[in-house]
Design a protein around this motif. Structure first.
Motif, short mmCIF file in Angstrom:
data_model
loop_
_atom_site.label_atom_id
_atom_site.label_comp_id
_atom_site.label_asym_id
_atom_site.label_seq_id
_atom_site.Cartn_x
_atom_site.Cartn_y
_atom_site.Cartn_z
N UNK A 208 0.84 -7.57 -7.78
CA UNK A 208 0.40 -7.57 -9.43
C UNK A 208 0.88 -6.46 -9.86
N UNK A 209 1.13 -6.37 -11.45
CA UNK A 209 1.80 -5.30 -12.01
C UNK A 209 1.10 -4.91 -13.29
N UNK A 210 1.38 -3.56 -13.84
CA UNK A 210 0.96 -3.47 -15.14
C UNK A 210 2.26 -3.14 -15.86
N UNK A 211 2.28 -3.20 -17.24
CA UNK A 211 3.46 -2.61 -17.80
C UNK A 211 3.20 -1.47 -18.72
N UNK B 79 -1.51 -6.67 -3.64
CA UNK B 79 -2.69 -7.41 -3.62
C UNK B 79 -3.42 -7.48 -2.19
N UNK B 80 -2.51 -7.42 -1.15
CA UNK B 80 -3.09 -7.45 0.21
C UNK B 80 -3.93 -6.34 0.43
N UNK B 81 -4.64 -6.19 1.65
CA UNK B 81 -5.37 -5.06 2.34
C UNK B 81 -4.27 -4.00 2.73
N UNK B 82 -4.53 -2.87 2.26
CA UNK B 82 -3.85 -1.69 2.63
C UNK B 82 -4.61 -0.61 3.64
N UNK B 83 -3.91 0.22 3.99
CA UNK B 83 -4.76 1.07 4.81
C UNK B 83 -3.70 2.49 5.01
N UNK B 84 -4.76 3.38 5.42
CA UNK B 84 -3.83 4.72 5.79
C UNK B 84 -4.82 5.36 6.99
N UNK B 85 -4.34 6.31 7.79
CA UNK B 85 -4.86 6.87 8.92
C UNK B 85 -4.73 8.25 8.57
N UNK B 86 -5.68 8.98 9.18
CA UNK B 86 -5.74 10.48 9.24
C UNK B 86 -5.09 11.01 10.64
N UNK B 87 -4.95 12.28 10.74
CA UNK B 87 -4.34 12.77 11.90
C UNK B 87 -5.71 12.93 12.82
#
Length: 161
Positions: A25-28, A60-68
């Motif tokens: 998805x996008x914004x301008x 749009x999909x499920x994103x993620x991040x991990x910590x140390x």
């Protein structure tokens, strides 16, 4: 004729589409400011003014991040190593852009809160609880990885407390 085609082509931009909720998805933006506060562009071919307007894309999909790996103290004062993993989905790209702008800035803001919540949850559980759950999982057909067991045990404990 070729110049006209090039002009039109450079003013078009596309947004990828995958299985419905996946894709982009996008914004301008116009000179760095959001053009229309109510318009989020979905998949398809769209038109913009070159050099003045810029499109910013969000997944749009499920994103993620991990910590140390971080050290946490269980309720019986024993130390455990904890690795947190956070999943999220950008539902409102306008609000997301206005508040954090990028996924890396979101991770920088949320990671301390997630780690703090994980430490609080682990502080309510003894190391024996982790070991018992790990031994039960290792006897089952599909054992869960150790970091997942720690978070599951802590999450279960806080849900019942």
């Amino acid at each position: 004729m070729v110049k006209l085609f090039k002009r039109i082509f450079y003013n078009l931009f596309g947004i990828k589409a995958n299985n419905g909720w996946q894709g982009e998805q996008a914004i301008v933006l116009e000179f760095g400011k959001i053009v229309n506060n109510e318009e989020v562009l979905d998949a398809g071919l769209h038109f913009k003014v070159p050099f003045i307007r810029k499109s910013v894309y969000f997944e749009k999909k499920i994103l993620g991040f991990s910590s140390e790996l971080r050290e946490a103290i269980a309720s019986d004062q024993k130390r455990v190593l904890v690795d947190t993993y956070t999943k999220y989905r950008i539902k409102d790209p306008l609000l997301f852009y206005q508040s954090v702008r990028t996924e890396s800035k979101l991770a920088m803001r949320i990671a301390p809160m997630v780690e703090s919540a994980a430490r609080e949850a682990i502080a309510k559980v003894s190391l024996n609880c982790f070991v018992k759950l790990a031994s039960r999982k290792s006897k089952s057909a599909s054992p869960a990885p150790a970091p997942l067991i720690l978070i599951l045990c802590a999450a279960l404990w806080t849900a019942h407390a």
